[in-house]
Motif scaffolding. Structure first.
Motif, mmCIF file in Angstrom:
data_model
loop_
_atom_site.group_PDB
_atom_site.id
_atom_site.type_symbol
_atom_site.label_atom_id
_atom_site.label_comp_id
_atom_site.label_asym_id
_atom_site.label_seq_id
_atom_site.Cartn_x
_atom_site.Cartn_y
_atom_site.Cartn_z
ATOM 1 N N VAL A 118 -3.604 1.336 -11.579
ATOM 2 C CA VAL A 118 -2.213 1.324 -11.120
ATOM 3 C C VAL A 118 -2.026 0.191 -10.109
ATOM 4 O O VAL A 118 -1.024 -0.525 -10.124
ATOM 5 N N ARG A 119 -3.039 0.000 -9.246
ATOM 6 C CA ARG A 119 -2.999 -1.087 -8.250
ATOM 7 C C ARG A 119 -2.893 -2.450 -8.940
ATOM 8 O O ARG A 119 -2.026 -3.260 -8.605
ATOM 9 N N GLU A 147 0.835 -1.219 0.000
ATOM 10 C CA GLU A 147 0.000 0.000 0.000
ATOM 11 C C GLU A 147 0.865 1.263 0.000
ATOM 12 O O GLU A 147 0.490 2.279 -0.596
ATOM 13 N N VAL A 148 1.991 1.199 0.676
ATOM 14 C CA VAL A 148 2.905 2.344 0.703
ATOM 15 C C VAL A 148 3.487 2.557 -0.693
ATOM 16 O O VAL A 148 3.556 3.688 -1.210
ATOM 17 N N ALA A 205 0.415 -4.972 -8.899
ATOM 18 C CA ALA A 205 0.305 -6.344 -8.381
ATOM 19 C C ALA A 205 0.744 -7.346 -9.452
ATOM 20 O O ALA A 205 1.477 -8.306 -9.167
ATOM 21 N N ALA A 206 0.341 -7.095 -10.708
ATOM 22 C CA ALA A 206 0.708 -8.013 -11.792
ATOM 23 C C ALA A 206 2.215 -7.976 -12.022
ATOM 24 O O ALA A 206 2.857 -9.000 -12.248
ATOM 25 N N ARG A 207 2.786 -6.771 -11.940
ATOM 26 C CA ARG A 207 4.225 -6.613 -12.174
ATOM 27 C C ARG A 207 5.016 -7.273 -11.046
ATOM 28 O O ARG A 207 6.012 -7.965 -11.293
ATOM 29 N N ASP A 208 4.573 -7.095 -9.789
ATOM 30 C CA ASP A 208 5.229 -7.762 -8.652
ATOM 31 C C ASP A 208 5.261 -9.266 -8.885
ATOM 32 O O ASP A 208 6.279 -9.921 -8.677
ATOM 33 N N ALA A 209 4.106 -9.815 -9.305
ATOM 34 C CA ALA A 209 4.004 -11.263 -9.483
ATOM 35 C C ALA A 209 4.917 -11.721 -10.610
ATOM 36 O O ALA A 209 5.648 -12.704 -10.473
#
Ligand code: CDP
Length: 211
Positions: free
Chosen positions: A159-160, A137-138, A164-168
């Motif tokens: 953007v959220r 969240e930060v 999340a997709a990019r992190d994964a």
């Protein structure tokens, strides 16, 4: 004279770019944002009408990349970040960019490189390795503020999802996934502002270089 190399890795919007730039200026070292190379390959692939997930198209873009052709404004959009994380999962793209990063780091007086795999793959012998992290969240709030400050009109829920997709994708890919090197120092910037992160990182670097 021995060159100094400092590796800063971490997920999107963890604060590593701001920190790396500041450390490089403070220590008198050169700075390379390795993400900008992947972003440029993503943008070049799209501009050539290719799909960033297509190995042939992305590899061709990586092998013929002229990084000087791209301005920060071309590279900092969410579209560029998403295309970057797709081309970054292709081994031949990573191989094409490796030499440039190592040659950059080897030039005197040394450099600070930030990215995902600097401490694990690009510079496994780096003098200092810092893995910068922050709560999702930060990071999301920072990225939204960064995009808005750059004048982009954005939808926060998009953007959220993209982050999340990019992190994964970055953490689960088989080649150079986002993981801290075994000998990396972990800096959690969730509750820190940029000044606090800088002070903490500087103290750690001083202790490593003077050890
Ligand atoms: O600023 P932000 O962290 O959002 O992105 P970046 O550092 O510019 O990186 C964009 C994308 O390039 C990442 O999502 C990674 O997939 C990829 N990348 C990589 O695979 N290896 C690196 N050393 C740097 C970036």
């Amino acid at each position: 004279m021995k060159t100094i190399s400092i590796a800063l890795d971490g997920p999107a919007a963890s604060g590593k770019g701001t920190l790396a730039r500041r450390l490089a200026a403070d220590l008198g070292l050169r700075y390379l944002d390795t993400g900008s190379l992947y972003r440029a390959v993503g943008v070049a692939t799209l501009q050539a009408g290719g799909d960033p997930g297509d190995p042939a198209a992305a590899t061709k873009a990586a092998e013929t990349l002229d990084i000087a052709k791209y301005s920060p404004a071309d590279l900092r959009s969410e579209a560029a970040g998403n295309a970057a994380s797709k081309v970054a999962a292709i081994p031949s793209v990573r191989a094409a960019l490796l030499d440039y990063q190592r040659r950059f780091a080897a030039q005197a007086p040394g450099a600070v490189l930030d990215g995902r795999d600097v401490g694990t793959v690009v510079l496994p012998q780096a003098d200092v390795k810092i893995f910068v992290k922050a709560d999702f969240e930060v990071r999301l709030a920072r990225r939204v503020a960064e995009l808005r400050a750059g004048g982009q009109t954005i939808i926060e829920s998009r953007v959220r999802e993209d982050m999340a997709a990019r992190d994964a994708r970055d953490s689960n890919r088989s080649v150079a996934p986002l993981v801290p090197a075994d000998d990396a120092w972990i800096l959690d910037t969730s509750a820190m502002n940029a000044d606090q992160a800088f002070t903490a990182a500087k103290a750690h670097i001083a202790s490593k270089l003077n050890a």
